[in-house]
Each structure stands twice: as structure tokens, then as C-alpha cells.
Scaffold this motif. Structure first.
Motif, PDB file in Angstrom:
ATOM      1  N   TYR A   1      36.397  51.274  35.127  1.00 44.22           N
ATOM      2  CA  TYR A   1      37.149  52.147  35.383  1.00 44.22           C
ATOM      3  C   TYR A   1      38.652  52.068  34.695  1.00 44.22           C
ATOM      4  CZ  TYR A   1      40.550  54.859  38.475  1.00 44.22           C
ATOM      5  OH  TYR A   1      41.594  55.829  38.808  1.00 44.22           O
ATOM      6  N   GLU A   2      39.179  53.073  33.849  1.00 45.38           N
ATOM      7  CA  GLU A   2      40.125  52.884  33.226  1.00 45.38           C
ATOM      8  C   GLU A   2      41.646  52.728  33.804  1.00 45.38           C
ATOM      9  OE1 GLU A   2      40.483  56.076  30.278  1.00 45.38           O
ATOM     10  OE2 GLU A   2      38.778  55.435  29.388  1.00 45.38           O
ATOM     11  N   GLY A   3      41.474  53.093  35.302  1.00 40.65           N
ATOM     12  CA  GLY A   3      42.678  53.146  36.008  1.00 40.65           C
ATOM     13  C   GLY A   3      43.031  51.661  36.263  1.00 40.65           C
ATOM     14  N   ASN A   4      42.100  50.749  36.166  1.00 38.82           N
ATOM     15  CA  ASN A   4      42.539  48.994  36.396  1.00 38.82           C
ATOM     16  C   ASN A   4      42.357  48.348  35.078  1.00 38.82           C
ATOM     17  OD1 ASN A   4      40.072  48.993  36.476  1.00 38.82           O
ATOM     18  ND2 ASN A   4      39.781  48.236  38.529  1.00 38.82           N
ATOM     19  N   TRP A   5      42.381  49.130  34.285  1.00 35.00           N
ATOM     20  CA  TRP A   5      41.833  48.213  32.747  1.00 35.00           C
ATOM     21  C   TRP A   5      42.896  47.189  32.163  1.00 35.00           C
ATOM     22  CZ3 TRP A   5      43.911  48.087  27.874  1.00 35.00           C
ATOM     23  CH2 TRP A   5      44.813  48.927  27.591  1.00 35.00           C
ATOM     24  N   VAL A   6      44.214  47.731  32.378  1.00 29.70           N
ATOM     25  CA  VAL A   6      45.249  46.610  31.945  1.00 29.70           C
ATOM     26  C   VAL A   6      45.265  45.301  32.953  1.00 29.70           C
ATOM     27  CG1 VAL A   6      47.749  46.467  31.729  1.00 29.70           C
ATOM     28  CG2 VAL A   6      46.793  48.646  31.146  1.00 29.70           C
ATOM     29  N   ALA A   7      45.297  45.411  34.199  1.00 26.88           N
ATOM     30  CA  ALA A   7      45.360  44.240  35.004  1.00 26.88           C
ATOM     31  C   ALA A   7      44.233  43.435  34.772  1.00 26.88           C
ATOM     32  CB  ALA A   7      45.258  44.748  36.585  1.00 26.88           C
ATOM     33  N   MET A   8      42.892  44.087  34.697  1.00 25.59           N
ATOM     34  CA  MET A   8      41.657  43.285  34.392  1.00 25.59           C
ATOM     35  C   MET A   8      41.958  42.426  32.969  1.00 25.59           C
ATOM     36  SD  MET A   8      38.911  45.689  35.710  1.00 25.59           S
ATOM     37  CE  MET A   8      37.648  44.382  35.536  1.00 25.59           C
ATOM     38  N   GLU A   9      42.222  43.182  32.026  1.00 25.68           N
ATOM     39  CA  GLU A   9      42.554  42.642  30.650  1.00 25.68           C
ATOM     40  C   GLU A   9      43.385  41.547  30.756  1.00 25.68           C
ATOM     41  OE1 GLU A   9      40.640  42.764  27.628  1.00 25.68           O
ATOM     42  OE2 GLU A   9      39.283  44.019  29.097  1.00 25.68           O
TER      43      GLU A   9
ATOM     44  N   LEU B   1      42.679  37.611  29.628  1.00 22.07           N
ATOM     45  CA  LEU B   1      43.410  37.094  28.376  1.00 22.07           C
ATOM     46  C   LEU B   1      44.133  35.869  28.993  1.00 22.07           C
ATOM     47  CD1 LEU B   1      44.651  40.409  26.752  1.00 22.07           C
ATOM     48  CD2 LEU B   1      43.001  38.822  25.800  1.00 22.07           C
ATOM     49  N   LEU B   2      44.715  35.778  30.041  1.00 22.61           N
ATOM     50  CA  LEU B   2      45.354  34.672  30.379  1.00 22.61           C
ATOM     51  C   LEU B   2      44.703  33.445  31.240  1.00 22.61           C
ATOM     52  CD1 LEU B   2      48.534  36.514  31.592  1.00 22.61           C
ATOM     53  CD2 LEU B   2      48.319  35.233  29.570  1.00 22.61           C
TER      54      LEU B   2
ATOM     55  N   LEU C   1      37.242  25.866  40.164  1.00 25.36           N
ATOM     56  CA  LEU C   1      38.240  26.434  40.070  1.00 25.36           C
ATOM     57  C   LEU C   1      38.555  27.863  39.568  1.00 25.36           C
ATOM     58  CD1 LEU C   1      41.571  25.931  39.405  1.00 25.36           C
ATOM     59  CD2 LEU C   1      41.001  25.473  36.875  1.00 25.36           C
ATOM     60  N   GLU C   2      39.201  28.878  40.477  1.00 25.83           N
ATOM     61  CA  GLU C   2      39.434  30.058  40.245  1.00 25.83           C
ATOM     62  C   GLU C   2      40.824  30.486  39.709  1.00 25.83           C
ATOM     63  OE1 GLU C   2      37.171  33.136  40.423  1.00 25.83           O
ATOM     64  OE2 GLU C   2      35.901  31.373  40.046  1.00 25.83           O
ATOM     65  N   LEU C   3      40.911  31.184  38.410  1.00 24.42           N
ATOM     66  CA  LEU C   3      42.075  31.408  37.509  1.00 24.42           C
ATOM     67  C   LEU C   3      42.517  32.899  37.932  1.00 24.42           C
ATOM     68  CD1 LEU C   3      40.800  29.718  34.487  1.00 24.42           C
ATOM     69  CD2 LEU C   3      42.328  28.797  36.311  1.00 24.42           C
ATOM     70  N   LYS C   4      43.826  33.155  38.491  1.00 27.68           N
ATOM     71  CA  LYS C   4      44.389  34.541  38.847  1.00 27.68           C
ATOM     72  C   LYS C   4      45.622  34.604  38.190  1.00 27.68           C
ATOM     73  CE  LYS C   4      40.656  34.641  41.629  1.00 27.68           C
ATOM     74  NZ  LYS C   4      39.498  35.687  41.386  1.00 27.68           N
ATOM     75  N   THR C   5      45.896  35.979  37.910  1.00 30.13           N
ATOM     76  CA  THR C   5      47.405  36.486  37.683  1.00 30.13           C
ATOM     77  C   THR C   5      47.845  37.390  38.746  1.00 30.13           C
ATOM     78  OG1 THR C   5      46.322  37.954  36.093  1.00 30.13           O
ATOM     79  CG2 THR C   5      46.919  35.510  35.302  1.00 30.13           C
TER      80      THR C   5
END
Length: 316
Positions: free
Chosen positions: A68-76, A80-81, A130-134
């Protein structure tokens, strides 16, 4: 029920597939073969982002939430981080972090899958997850409640699912909310046998009663969560599927936004009581006997906000 690592029978997870060479589409297809860690909060009614029906549609290939394109930035951004967040964790704790590019499967509950971000070798030789979150600066407060350090419940369920699949007893979370290593939150949770038993029961109920039988779960979530979940069904090309499922092209059932009888209102009241009434005991399943635990389960997701509130956490 056994409540400690020593009392439980140990097991090794199965490997569903190696993931290192999979394309994104191939990876998503494997995820649809079962329930992943990020699905659990929605299934049991604790997600502020997704509904149980979103997960149901995703497993049947009707609408993929990940696309879903509505949340793609947060997911990317999160993807990436991940390497940076792992390095921050390593520097702040001194623990070595490594990846295992495999999708694991519970040996007894084959519908339970786990694609873990990273693993840690502890000083005593045991393994941890270890779970990695932003997140953003404004959302960092979700990692505290009433001045107490917690893991947000929608992440806690993910960690507990992974512990159940892999038979590992500790999960660390590292969440970056700024642009310096000091703007990172580290938390640890440990395995809880009563919570895990209840969680597995609800996952199995969702998988067998809804996904396998192709029966959509009812909407029990808040209206804004339901509304946010609708756009993937309205993409071009989804109309025929929606018309087939619901008899109308917009994909919305006539009663879709109406609370189930005794459902959402009771759920919300229990949630508010658990959070506001007795914060020192909210979420504790320890101390209840098996009959009480399963008595709550028989009420389905309406018992969740009472029974699966976040536990007090141990901080790393």
C-alpha cells in the motif's frame, strides 16, 4: 503450565525457506503461508495501524498491506536504516549482532512463521533476538507509560511471537527516533509462558477459523483504524475482487463500520479499565490458573485488552 525456560521442553524451529536470494514478491508469498510477527498485533486487536481483516485479505492475496503506497516511506526508512540501528545497538551494548537469512516455522504450530531482523550472542553463550525499529521524535513517547519504560504492545506481540517460534527466551528492541546515537531507545522483554499460550490460541483461531475457511474476521477495531485499512481494497484492479466478496465494487460491506454486538465497546471499556484502573497490575497473566486463563480466551478478541496488556519491561 510450565513458566520458566528450565521447565519448558526445548525445541528447534523448522526452516521454511532461505531468504537471502528471494525477491520481494517471493518473500511475500512465503509470508502468506502463515502468520508472521508483524501480523499478530492486528490479529489480536492491539494494532493502531491494521485490522485483523487486513491480515486476512493479505493472506488470501486480495490486498497486500506491504504494497500500500500510503505507508511506503515509513516502511522504506525502516528498511534502509536497519543496519545503522543495529550498529548503534552494538556500540551502546557491546553485544555482537548477526543475521540469519531464513524464515523459521514453529515445529508444532506450522502456521507460525518468523523472519527475525537480527540475533545476538549473549555473554553467557545464549542467543537473543534483536528487533530494529525507527520512529519520529513525537512518537517516542509510546515507549513509556506513566513514567514506566515499556515496549509498545504492537511491537511486544511481535517479539513474543518470535520467541515462541524460535524457542529463544529474550528479545531486545532498539528504536532510533533521532539523528544521533543518543536518540535511540533500548528495551528488553523476556518470555512469558501464559501470554504465549494465550497468543498461540488466538493465532490458531484466526488461521483455522478465518484464513483456512475463507471467512473474514469481524471488524472490532476503532473506526479510524478501519477507515485507514480500506484504501488497499480500492486500488485499480481490486474492484472485481471486492464485488465478488461483498457484492459491491467499493469493497465495503454495508455493516462493515458498525461495531459487532458486545464487541468493540466492551473491548474499549476493558482496555481503559486495564490501563487506567490498576496500572500496577494491568496485563499480568501470571498468578492466574489455567481455568481462568482459558475462560478469558473463550471470549475471543473481546478479552484481549484485559489479558494482553503490556507487562513491566526489563530495560537493556
Amino acid at each position: 503450565m510450565a513458566g520458566t525456560a528450565q521447565e519448558r521442553k526445548r525445541y528447534s524451529p523448522l526452516v521454511l525457506t532461505e531468504t537471502g536470494s528471494l525477491s520481494r514478491e517471493q518473500w511475500l508469498e512465503y509470508r502468506r503461508l502463515g502468520i508472521g510477527g508483524s501480523d499478530v498485533a492486528a490479529i489480536i486487536g492491539l494494532s493502531p495501524f491494521r485490522t485483523a481483516r487486513d491480515v486476512y485479505y493479505d493472506k488470501l492475496g486480495i490486498a497486500a498491506v506491504e504494497g500500500y503506497e500510503g505507508n511506503w516511506v515509513a516502511m522504506e526508512m525502516g528498511n534502509l536504516l536497519e543496519g545503522l540501528v543495529a550498529e548503534i545497538f552494538r556500540r551502546k551494548t557491546g553485544l555482537e549482532v548477526y543475521q540469519v537469512k531464513k524464515m523459521f516455522q514453529h515445529p508444532d504450530h506450522r502456521f507460525m512463521l518468523a523472519d527475525v531482523d537480527s540475533f545476538i550472542t549473549m555473554p553467557d553463550g545464549t542467543k537473543a533476538i534483536l528487533e530494529l525499529k525507527t520512529t519520529n521524535y513525537n512518537a517516542k513517547d509510546r515507549w513509556w507509560r506513566d513514567g514506566r519504560e515499556i515496549v509498545p504492545p504492537y511491537y511486544e506481540t511481535q517479539g513474543r511471537h518470535y520467541m515462541a517460534v524460535t524457542d529463544i527466551d529474550r528479545v531486545f528492541f532498539c528504536c532510533l527516533y533521532g539523528n544521533t546515537e543518543d536518540e535511540a531507545i533500548i528495551r528488553e522483554i523476556r518470555r512469558d509462558a501464559a501470554y504465549e499460550e494465550e497468543m498461540i490460541f488466538l493465532e490458531r483461531q484466526f488461521w483455522e477459523d478465518h484464513v483456512q475457511k475463507k471467512v473474514p474476521p469481524p471488524y472490532l477495531e476503532d473506526g479510524d483504524v478501519i477507515q485507514e485499512s480500506l484504501p488497499p481494497l480500492l486500488w485499480p484492479g481490486r474492484q472485481e475482487t471486492a464485488r465478488h466478496l461483498f457484492g459491491r465494487a467499493d469493497g465495503i460491506q454495508p455493516d462493515a463500520l458498525s461495531p459487532s454486538p458486545g464487541g468493540k465497546e466492551g473491548l474499549r471499556e476493558e482496555h481503559e479499565e486495564a490501563e487506567g484502573g490498576h496500572p500496577e497490575t494491568a496485563g499480568h497473566t501470571g498468578g492466574r490458573d489455567g481455568e481462568q486463563l482459558h475462560g478469558g480466551l473463550r471470549q475471543g478478541r473481546q478479552a484481549l485488552y484485559r489479558d494482553l496488556q503490556p507487562r513491566p519491561q526489563t530495560c537493556g
